[in-house]
Design an enzyme around this catalytic site. Structure first.
Site, PDB file in Angstrom:
ATOM      1  N   TRP A   1      15.390  30.216  21.869  1.00 57.19           N
ATOM      2  CA  TRP A   1      14.741  28.606  21.459  1.00 57.19           C
ATOM      3  C   TRP A   1      15.721  27.839  21.550  1.00 57.19           C
ATOM      4  O   TRP A   1      17.083  28.123  21.216  1.00 57.19           O
ATOM      5  CB  TRP A   1      14.396  28.904  19.762  1.00 57.19           C
ATOM      6  CG  TRP A   1      14.150  27.688  19.401  1.00 57.19           C
ATOM      7  CD1 TRP A   1      13.060  26.792  19.512  1.00 57.19           C
ATOM      8  CD2 TRP A   1      15.050  27.048  18.292  1.00 57.19           C
ATOM      9  NE1 TRP A   1      13.290  25.631  18.874  1.00 57.19           N
ATOM     10  CE2 TRP A   1      14.452  25.768  18.108  1.00 57.19           C
ATOM     11  CE3 TRP A   1      16.270  27.086  18.147  1.00 57.19           C
ATOM     12  CZ2 TRP A   1      14.949  24.689  17.423  1.00 57.19           C
ATOM     13  CZ3 TRP A   1      16.888  26.350  17.229  1.00 57.19           C
ATOM     14  CH2 TRP A   1      16.247  24.915  16.870  1.00 57.19           C
TER      15      TRP A   1
ATOM     16  N   GLU B   1      10.454  30.656  22.520  1.00 56.86           N
ATOM     17  CA  GLU B   1       9.653  30.072  21.273  1.00 56.86           C
ATOM     18  C   GLU B   1       9.602  28.574  21.540  1.00 56.86           C
ATOM     19  O   GLU B   1      10.507  27.894  22.076  1.00 56.86           O
ATOM     20  CB  GLU B   1      10.669  30.393  20.018  1.00 56.86           C
ATOM     21  CG  GLU B   1      10.236  29.855  18.736  1.00 56.86           C
ATOM     22  CD  GLU B   1      11.048  29.923  17.430  1.00 56.86           C
ATOM     23  OE1 GLU B   1      12.169  30.680  17.807  1.00 56.86           O
ATOM     24  OE2 GLU B   1      10.923  29.725  16.390  1.00 56.86           O
TER      25      GLU B   1
ATOM     26  N   LYS C   1       8.196  24.648  19.928  1.00 57.54           N
ATOM     27  CA  LYS C   1       8.538  23.723  18.861  1.00 57.54           C
ATOM     28  C   LYS C   1       7.702  22.400  19.127  1.00 57.54           C
ATOM     29  O   LYS C   1       7.850  22.002  20.161  1.00 57.54           O
ATOM     30  CB  LYS C   1       9.820  23.638  18.557  1.00 57.54           C
ATOM     31  CG  LYS C   1      10.016  23.263  17.051  1.00 57.54           C
ATOM     32  CD  LYS C   1      11.328  23.699  16.537  1.00 57.54           C
ATOM     33  CE  LYS C   1      11.654  22.947  15.173  1.00 57.54           C
ATOM     34  NZ  LYS C   1      12.927  23.294  14.624  1.00 57.54           N
TER      35      LYS C   1
ATOM     36  N   ASP D   1       6.101  30.473  16.166  1.00 57.10           N
ATOM     37  CA  ASP D   1       6.716  30.465  14.813  1.00 57.10           C
ATOM     38  C   ASP D   1       5.671  29.368  14.099  1.00 57.10           C
ATOM     39  O   ASP D   1       5.488  28.276  14.526  1.00 57.10           O
ATOM     40  CB  ASP D   1       8.048  29.649  15.095  1.00 57.10           C
ATOM     41  CG  ASP D   1       8.901  29.430  13.718  1.00 57.10           C
ATOM     42  OD1 ASP D   1       7.938  28.810  12.756  1.00 57.10           O
ATOM     43  OD2 ASP D   1      10.041  29.399  13.517  1.00 57.10           O
TER      44      ASP D   1
ATOM     45  N   HIS E   1       6.058  25.838  13.650  1.00 61.35           N
ATOM     46  CA  HIS E   1       6.316  24.903  14.996  1.00 61.35           C
ATOM     47  C   HIS E   1       5.074  24.186  15.401  1.00 61.35           C
ATOM     48  O   HIS E   1       4.947  23.769  16.709  1.00 61.35           O
ATOM     49  CB  HIS E   1       6.985  25.747  16.065  1.00 61.35           C
ATOM     50  CG  HIS E   1       8.466  25.981  15.494  1.00 61.35           C
ATOM     51  ND1 HIS E   1       9.184  26.670  16.412  1.00 61.35           N
ATOM     52  CD2 HIS E   1       9.111  25.916  14.379  1.00 61.35           C
ATOM     53  CE1 HIS E   1      10.325  26.729  15.894  1.00 61.35           C
ATOM     54  NE2 HIS E   1      10.205  26.382  14.681  1.00 61.35           N
TER      55      HIS E   1
ATOM     56  N   HIS F   1       7.389  34.334  14.771  1.00 63.84           N
ATOM     57  CA  HIS F   1       8.201  34.161  13.765  1.00 63.84           C
ATOM     58  C   HIS F   1       7.393  33.900  12.433  1.00 63.84           C
ATOM     59  O   HIS F   1       6.883  32.788  12.556  1.00 63.84           O
ATOM     60  CB  HIS F   1       9.239  33.152  14.110  1.00 63.84           C
ATOM     61  CG  HIS F   1      10.389  33.438  14.617  1.00 63.84           C
ATOM     62  ND1 HIS F   1      11.436  32.550  15.112  1.00 63.84           N
ATOM     63  CD2 HIS F   1      10.859  34.655  15.257  1.00 63.84           C
ATOM     64  CE1 HIS F   1      12.266  33.186  15.698  1.00 63.84           C
ATOM     65  NE2 HIS F   1      12.169  34.633  15.718  1.00 63.84           N
TER      66      HIS F   1
ATOM     67  N   ASP G   1       8.560  21.818   9.283  1.00 62.88           N
ATOM     68  CA  ASP G   1       9.169  23.103   9.746  1.00 62.88           C
ATOM     69  C   ASP G   1      10.250  23.457   8.672  1.00 62.88           C
ATOM     70  O   ASP G   1      11.659  23.813   8.976  1.00 62.88           O
ATOM     71  CB  ASP G   1       9.802  22.953  11.126  1.00 62.88           C
ATOM     72  CG  ASP G   1      10.149  24.436  11.406  1.00 62.88           C
ATOM     73  OD1 ASP G   1       9.892  25.549  10.975  1.00 62.88           O
ATOM     74  OD2 ASP G   1      11.152  24.430  12.185  1.00 62.88           O
TER      75      ASP G   1
ATOM     76  N   ASP H   1      10.598  26.228   6.441  1.00 60.80           N
ATOM     77  CA  ASP H   1      11.022  27.387   6.456  1.00 60.80           C
ATOM     78  C   ASP H   1      11.427  27.676   5.183  1.00 60.80           C
ATOM     79  O   ASP H   1      12.464  28.406   4.739  1.00 60.80           O
ATOM     80  CB  ASP H   1      12.537  27.518   7.317  1.00 60.80           C
ATOM     81  CG  ASP H   1      12.334  27.527   8.916  1.00 60.80           C
ATOM     82  OD1 ASP H   1      11.598  28.344   9.330  1.00 60.80           O
ATOM     83  OD2 ASP H   1      12.745  26.600   9.533  1.00 60.80           O
TER      84      ASP H   1
ATOM     85  N   ASP I   1      11.379  34.360   9.692  1.00 62.88           N
ATOM     86  CA  ASP I   1      12.323  33.247  10.051  1.00 62.88           C
ATOM     87  C   ASP I   1      12.447  32.351   8.942  1.00 62.88           C
ATOM     88  O   ASP I   1      11.547  31.620   9.007  1.00 62.88           O
ATOM     89  CB  ASP I   1      11.975  32.638  11.548  1.00 62.88           C
ATOM     90  CG  ASP I   1      12.893  31.617  11.757  1.00 62.88           C
ATOM     91  OD1 ASP I   1      14.056  31.403  11.346  1.00 62.88           O
ATOM     92  OD2 ASP I   1      12.614  30.822  12.698  1.00 62.88           O
TER      93      ASP I   1
HETATM   94  C1  RNT Z   1      13.872  26.686  14.655  1.00 60.40           C
HETATM   95  C2  RNT Z   1      13.579  28.011  15.134  1.00 60.40           C
HETATM   96  C3  RNT Z   1      14.318  29.182  15.415  1.00 60.40           C
HETATM   97  C4  RNT Z   1      15.642  29.243  14.323  1.00 60.40           C
HETATM   98  C5  RNT Z   1      16.288  30.443  14.360  1.00 60.40           C
HETATM   99  C6  RNT Z   1      17.528  30.412  13.492  1.00 60.40           C
HETATM  100  O1  RNT Z   1      13.064  25.798  14.540  1.00 60.40           O
HETATM  101  O2  RNT Z   1      12.460  28.575  14.318  1.00 60.40           O
HETATM  102  O3  RNT Z   1      13.907  30.370  15.448  1.00 60.40           O
HETATM  103  O4  RNT Z   1      15.045  29.242  13.031  1.00 60.40           O
HETATM  104  O5  RNT Z   1      16.484  30.733  15.882  1.00 60.40           O
HETATM  105 ZN    ZN Z   2      11.580  30.355  14.646  1.00 61.30          ZN
END
Ligand code: RNT
Ligand code: ZN
Length: 412
Positions: A181, A222, A224, A255, A258, A282, A290, A292, A322
């Site tokens: 990523w 990955e 985004k 993810d 994203h 993820h 995003d 998290d 994640d």
């Molecule tokens: C970032 C991505 C990625 C990170 C990690 C730390 O938006 O989700 O996966 O969160 O690599």
């Molecule tokens: Zn991620």
């Protein structure tokens, strides 16, 4: 009759075998991200977190050394049931005797301690090159940079990571998912959207030119939609990553933070599975962006799990977590989030999918709605408790974590 026996009866009236569901869950591996333990800081650089991602909060006791992080992972894993894998980032390299190597010079030996740690615990390791929090990230660009020195540095980083991933697979005897990523993008409307993506493609081609065993290392990519400070344009968009993965036969990674907020990863899984042998996830909890947040036992997490199970794809989806929350006890954040992925999977395994599918095909939409709604209040909690019991655990993990906080974390 025990609560579990009663639950078993109730579920069997729905056409579901709870013992089978528990057994199936025991075979699912969740790859747990190491970066919840230290707010994504890592050990290799003093740079603060960059790449358009952010941890917020200042809860005391975070791990600041490899030993502390390992100790915290042990504590968290002792309270997480089921099969686990450790998901590392390149920034967690461990340098002995102060002999530092930059990211473009990383070698397997910088991860020996982690291999030892994983082997002692019978775990596999997944890996991620770290394309952020480093002085060679110039103007938020890495693999797509127009500056050849910057681009090459990061290509070399990617190449090192493939070798390290293969080393992990060889040492642990378990395949390694290597997830790429990059944060690259622009804060404001770019003049040229094509060239950065052209360079990203070229860089990926260069990284993937390193020979590696495709049964041991699964390279994932990955995508985004945007990052903080990178609102206008992201090089590694969904279309870029999906097309690239298709063309090169690598694995796409989604993810669920994203995408645009009404776009659901749960709805994407079936399509992706039709065109890929494997897919990777993820799992996180985006809140308006995003962000998290810690994964909850919420509707989308359940729906993601239901899709995996309904598509009979538990062995085709690399499931990893994640998220990073620095505002609450980090060990608890780990345990809550990973347990919720497992809860969602168990919940999904307790759905009478054949019966529900038949209702859909027979256009019995009233019955389908009623049964799906009734299943929501079936005694899921008792089946979850039974699973925990079979893993020598129970639903009280907080007492143990509070004790650990007092005895270990607050003394740091
Ligand atoms: C970032 C991505 C990625 C990170 C990690 C730390 O938006 O989700 O996966 O969160 O690599
Ligand atoms: Zn991620």
């Amino acid at each position: 009759m025990s609560r579990y026996d009663e639950a078993k009866n109730i579920y069997s009236n729905f056409g579901v075998d709870t013992d089978k569901a528990i057994d199936a869950l025991k075979n699912v591996t969740v790859s747990v991200h190491c970066w919840q333990g230290d707010d994504v800081e890592g050990f290799d650089s003093k740079e603060s977190l960059s790449g358009g991602i952010q941890t917020t909060g200042n809860y005391p006791g975070k791990a600041t050394t490899p030993n502390e992080l390992m100790q915290d992972i042990d504590k968290a894993f002792s309270l997480i049931p089921g099969k686990k894998k450790l998901n590392l980032h390149a920034s967690y390299a461990i340098f002995e005797d102060g002999k530092k190597a930059d990211r473009d010079k990383l070698e397997p030996k910088h991860f020996e301690k982690w291999v030892e740690f994983a082997k002692e615990r019978g775990m596999g390791i997944d890996f991620n090159p770290t394309f952020f929090s480093h002085p060679m990230v110039k103007d938020n660009l890495t693999l797509s940079s127009p500056d050849e020195e910057v681009r090459n540095f990061w290509v070399n980083h990617g190449k090192c990571c493939i070798k390290i991933a293969e080393y992990f697979a060889n040492e642990t005897g378990k395949s390694c998912v290597l997830n790429i990523w990059i944060p690259d993008g622009y804060k404001d409307i770019p003049a040229d959207r094509f060239s950065p993506r052209y360079r990203f493609k070229k860089s990926l081609d260069e990284i993937l030119s390193v020979p590696y065993d495709k049964d041991k290392v699964y390279v994932t990519l990955e995508s985004k939609v945007f990052g903080i400070g990178l609102e206008a344009y992201t090089v590694g968009s969904a279309e870029f990553c999906l097309n690239y993965a298709n063309e090169k036969g690598i694995t796409p990674l989604m993810d669920n933070g994203h995408y645009h907020p009404t776009e659901m990863v749960s709805d994407k899984i079936s399509s992706m599975l039709l065109f890929h042998k494997k897919i990777a996830l993820h799992i996180t909890r985006p809140m308006r962006w995003d962000s998290d947040h810690v994964i909850l036992f919420d509707d989308e997490t359940k729906e993601i799990a239901r899709e995996i199970v309904r598509c009979d794809a538990l062995d085709r989806v690399f499931i990893s977590t994640d998220y990073f929350d620095a505002s609450i006890n980090r060990i608890s954040a780990w345990v809550t989030g990973v347990r919720n992925v497992q809860k969602a999977l168990l919940y999904a395994l307790l759905q009478p999918n054949d019966i529900l599918n038949k209702m859909q095909n027979d256009s019995q939409f009233t019955r389908l709605m009623v049964m799906q709604e009734e299943l929501k209040t079936a005694p899921f909690g008792d089946v979850w408790e039974e699973f925990l019991k079979s893993e020598n655990m129970n639903s009280d993990y907080l007492t143990e974590i509070e004790k650990y906080e007092k005895e270990v974390l607050l003394k740091r």
